[in-house]
Write an enzyme that holds these catalytic residues in place. Structure first.
Site, short mmCIF file in Angstrom:
data_model
loop_
_atom_site.label_atom_id
_atom_site.label_comp_id
_atom_site.label_asym_id
_atom_site.label_seq_id
_atom_site.Cartn_x
_atom_site.Cartn_y
_atom_site.Cartn_z
N PHE A 59 0.82 -1.24 0.00
CA PHE A 59 0.00 0.00 0.00
C PHE A 59 0.84 1.27 0.00
O PHE A 59 2.06 1.22 -0.01
CB PHE A 59 -1.13 -0.03 1.02
CG PHE A 59 -0.78 0.01 2.49
CD1 PHE A 59 0.48 0.34 2.95
CD2 PHE A 59 -1.78 -0.27 3.44
CE1 PHE A 59 0.75 0.39 4.29
CE2 PHE A 59 -1.51 -0.22 4.79
CZ PHE A 59 -0.24 0.11 5.21
N GLU A 60 0.13 2.37 -0.11
CA GLU A 60 0.76 3.70 -0.33
C GLU A 60 1.60 3.68 -1.61
O GLU A 60 2.63 4.34 -1.71
CB GLU A 60 1.64 4.10 0.87
CG GLU A 60 0.95 4.09 2.23
CD GLU A 60 -0.12 5.17 2.37
OE1 GLU A 60 -0.15 6.10 1.55
OE2 GLU A 60 -0.95 5.06 3.30
N GLY A 61 1.12 2.93 -2.61
CA GLY A 61 1.87 2.80 -3.87
C GLY A 61 2.71 1.56 -3.80
O GLY A 61 3.64 1.50 -2.98
N THR A 62 2.39 0.52 -4.63
CA THR A 62 3.18 -0.71 -4.55
C THR A 62 4.63 -0.39 -4.93
O THR A 62 4.89 0.53 -5.71
CB THR A 62 2.66 -1.82 -5.50
OG1 THR A 62 2.89 -1.42 -6.84
CG2 THR A 62 1.18 -2.12 -5.28
N ASN A 63 5.56 -1.18 -4.41
CA ASN A 63 6.98 -0.91 -4.68
C ASN A 63 7.30 -1.04 -6.17
O ASN A 63 8.20 -0.37 -6.67
CB ASN A 63 7.86 -1.83 -3.84
CG ASN A 63 7.87 -1.40 -2.38
OD1 ASN A 63 7.07 -0.56 -1.97
ND2 ASN A 63 8.78 -1.96 -1.60
N ASP A 64 6.53 -1.90 -6.87
CA ASP A 64 6.78 -2.05 -8.32
C ASP A 64 6.45 -0.74 -9.04
O ASP A 64 7.21 -0.27 -9.89
CB ASP A 64 5.91 -3.17 -8.90
CG ASP A 64 5.93 -4.40 -8.01
OD1 ASP A 64 6.95 -5.09 -8.02
OD2 ASP A 64 4.94 -4.63 -7.29
N GLN A 160 5.68 1.75 -20.53
CA GLN A 160 4.90 1.42 -19.35
C GLN A 160 3.75 2.39 -19.15
O GLN A 160 2.65 2.00 -18.78
CB GLN A 160 5.78 1.44 -18.11
CG GLN A 160 6.31 0.09 -17.72
CD GLN A 160 5.33 -0.69 -16.87
OE1 GLN A 160 4.38 -0.13 -16.35
NE2 GLN A 160 5.57 -1.97 -16.74
C1 LIG Z 1 -4.94 -3.45 4.68
C2 LIG Z 1 -5.05 -2.47 3.52
C3 LIG Z 1 -5.29 -1.15 3.79
C4 LIG Z 1 -5.41 -0.23 2.75
N1 LIG Z 1 -5.64 1.09 3.03
C5 LIG Z 1 -5.78 1.99 2.05
C6 LIG Z 1 -6.02 3.36 2.33
O1 LIG Z 1 -6.15 3.76 3.50
N2 LIG Z 1 -6.13 4.25 1.32
C7 LIG Z 1 -6.01 3.83 0.02
O2 LIG Z 1 -6.10 4.66 -0.89
N3 LIG Z 1 -5.78 2.54 -0.29
C8 LIG Z 1 -5.67 1.60 0.68
N4 LIG Z 1 -5.41 0.28 0.36
C9 LIG Z 1 -5.32 -0.10 -1.04
C10 LIG Z 1 -3.86 -0.16 -1.47
O3 LIG Z 1 -3.34 1.14 -1.62
C11 LIG Z 1 -3.82 -0.96 -2.79
O4 LIG Z 1 -4.06 -2.30 -2.47
C12 LIG Z 1 -2.46 -0.80 -3.46
O5 LIG Z 1 -2.28 0.50 -3.98
C13 LIG Z 1 -2.28 -1.79 -4.64
O6 LIG Z 1 -3.33 -1.69 -5.54
P1 LIG Z 1 -4.15 -3.01 -5.96
O7 LIG Z 1 -4.45 -3.79 -4.72
O8 LIG Z 1 -5.29 -2.55 -6.79
O9 LIG Z 1 -3.11 -3.84 -6.81
P2 LIG Z 1 -2.92 -3.78 -8.37
O10 LIG Z 1 -2.77 -2.38 -8.81
O11 LIG Z 1 -3.96 -4.64 -9.03
O12 LIG Z 1 -1.50 -4.48 -8.52
C14 LIG Z 1 -1.32 -5.91 -8.47
C15 LIG Z 1 0.16 -6.21 -8.69
O13 LIG Z 1 0.57 -5.75 -9.99
C16 LIG Z 1 1.67 -4.86 -9.87
N5 LIG Z 1 1.56 -3.81 -10.89
C17 LIG Z 1 0.47 -3.04 -11.15
N6 LIG Z 1 0.74 -2.19 -12.13
C18 LIG Z 1 2.04 -2.42 -12.51
C19 LIG Z 1 2.89 -1.85 -13.48
N7 LIG Z 1 2.48 -0.88 -14.27
N8 LIG Z 1 4.15 -2.34 -13.60
C20 LIG Z 1 4.58 -3.35 -12.79
N9 LIG Z 1 3.80 -3.91 -11.84
C21 LIG Z 1 2.55 -3.46 -11.71
C22 LIG Z 1 1.56 -4.28 -8.47
O14 LIG Z 1 2.79 -3.82 -8.01
C23 LIG Z 1 1.07 -5.49 -7.70
O15 LIG Z 1 2.14 -6.31 -7.38
C24 LIG Z 1 -5.30 -0.65 1.39
C25 LIG Z 1 -5.04 -2.03 1.14
C26 LIG Z 1 -4.93 -2.92 2.17
C27 LIG Z 1 -4.69 -4.38 1.84
#
Ligand SMILES: Cc1cc2nc3c(=O)[nH]c(=O)nc-3n(C[C@H](O)[C@H](O)[C@H](O)COP(=O)(O)OP(=O)(O)OC[C@H]3O[C@@H](n4cnc5c(N)ncnc54)[C@H](O)[C@@H]3O)c2cc1C
Length: 269
Positions: A59-64, A160
């Site tokens: 969260f807060e932006g995946t490391n990828d 990308q």
């Molecule tokens: C316990 C919890 C609390 C949370 N709290 C909040 C909150 O308070 N506020 C809020 O805004 N969000 C919240 N979130 C949501 C969280 O920010 C998202 O889960 C996170 O940003 C990842 O998005 P996603 O789950 O849709 O994954 P996806 O975007 O579907 O990504 C799936 C995978 O694909 C990878 N990926 C995606 N795009 C690319 C790319 N272009 N290149 C390479 N790899 C890529 C990602 O890194 C990841 O590994 C929360 C999630 C959890 C589980």
């Protein structure tokens, strides 16, 4: 940086987020390993910490996605400079200064005369060797970015972001672009982390803190190990075999995707 009123700290924030979340994961995992079987048990309390800190890489932006941001910001910045040079080349007589400056820089780098921006004036005297190592990494990083931009043009930035479809499956750049951006981001993260470690150790040494000795040892170790990682990541941007491996990764991923799951059968039937 925020406390000091800088408005432009997004890149440093992204690097810190990636580095800290991965370091926390590594440290907790190692702590469990050191404690052996007991480390795994609920009573010890570490398994909960491990589960909890796993989300930091998501969260807060995946490391990828953060890595993409770091690589693309660097590429875009350097791309702007190269564009300026390209524009200057269209009217060389009026822009001799720009062209000469860029030419001298590249020549010095090619013949090994330039060692990159000097960091030694910013660190404690005991850390000058480490500062020289980081300067060299910055220099190599700049050369690698330039190489990527010249070889792949703006496609390295666009692919990308725009999620463009393959125009021609044979074009290798599309196969490699994610891995190239990752290697570049990892080198940038190590460079920034080295600078931060040097800054911290310098302050401890200059203030003659009781922990200065161990701060220096940590800085020696971190900067030396990081410079090896940086050199490896940067060399993997160019290696023929590395580029071939990235294409193979993509080919395997495509087969799995088209098959809707694992493609291979168990060899024993
Ligand atoms: C316990 C919890 C609390 C949370 N709290 C909040 C909150 O308070 N506020 C809020 O805004 N969000 C919240 N979130 C949501 C969280 O920010 C998202 O889960 C996170 O940003 C990842 O998005 P996603 O789950 O849709 O994954 P996806 O975007 O579907 O990504 C799936 C995978 O694909 C990878 N990926 C995606 N795009 C690319 C790319 N272009 N290149 C390479 N790899 C890529 C990602 O890194 C990841 O590994 C929360 C999630 C959890 C589980």
């Amino acid at each position: 940086m925020m406390d000091m009123g800088y408005g432009d700290y997004q890149l440093e924030a992204a690097v810190s987020k990636i580095h800290a979340s991965e370091a926390a994961w590594y440290v907790c995992d190692e702590a469990i390993q050191i404690l052996g079987g007991m480390g795994y048990m609920r009573e010890t309390g570490l398994e909960k910490i491990l589960r909890d800190i796993r989300i930091f890489r998501i969260f807060e932006g995946t490391n990828d996605v953060m890595r993409l941001f770091v690589a693309l910001t660097g590429l875009q910045y350097a791309g702007g400079h190269l564009k300026e040079l390209q524009r200057a080349m269209n009217n060389p007589v009026a822009n001799l200064g720009v062209i000469f400056g860029a030419g001298t820089k590249r020549f010095a780098r090619t013949v090994g005369l330039s060692s990159g921006p000097s960091l030694s004036e910013y660190v404690a005297p005991q850390l000058r060797d480490n500062a020289a190592l980081v300067s060299k990494s910055i220099q190599n990083f700049g050369a690698s970015v330039e190489h990527l931009l010249i070889k792949y043009n703006k496609n390295i930035i666009n692919e990308q972001m725009l999620q463009r479809r393959l125009a021609d499956a044979a074009i290798d750049i599309y196969a490699s672009v994610v891995m190239l951006q990752r290697r570049l981001a990892d080198a940038a993260i190590d460079i920034y982390a080295s600078v931060v470690v040097l800054s911290r150790a310098s302050r401890a040494l200059e203030k003659n803190l009781s922990s200065a000795g161990i701060e220096k040892k940590i800085a020696d170790l971190f900067c030396n190990e990081a410079s090896v990682r940086i050199a490896t990541n940067l060399s993997q941007l160019r290696g023929t075999q590395d580029l071939k491996n990235y294409s193979t990764m993509k080919a395997i991923a495509e087969e799995v995707l088209n098959n809707g799951g694992v493609v291979q059968n168990h060899p024993l039937g």
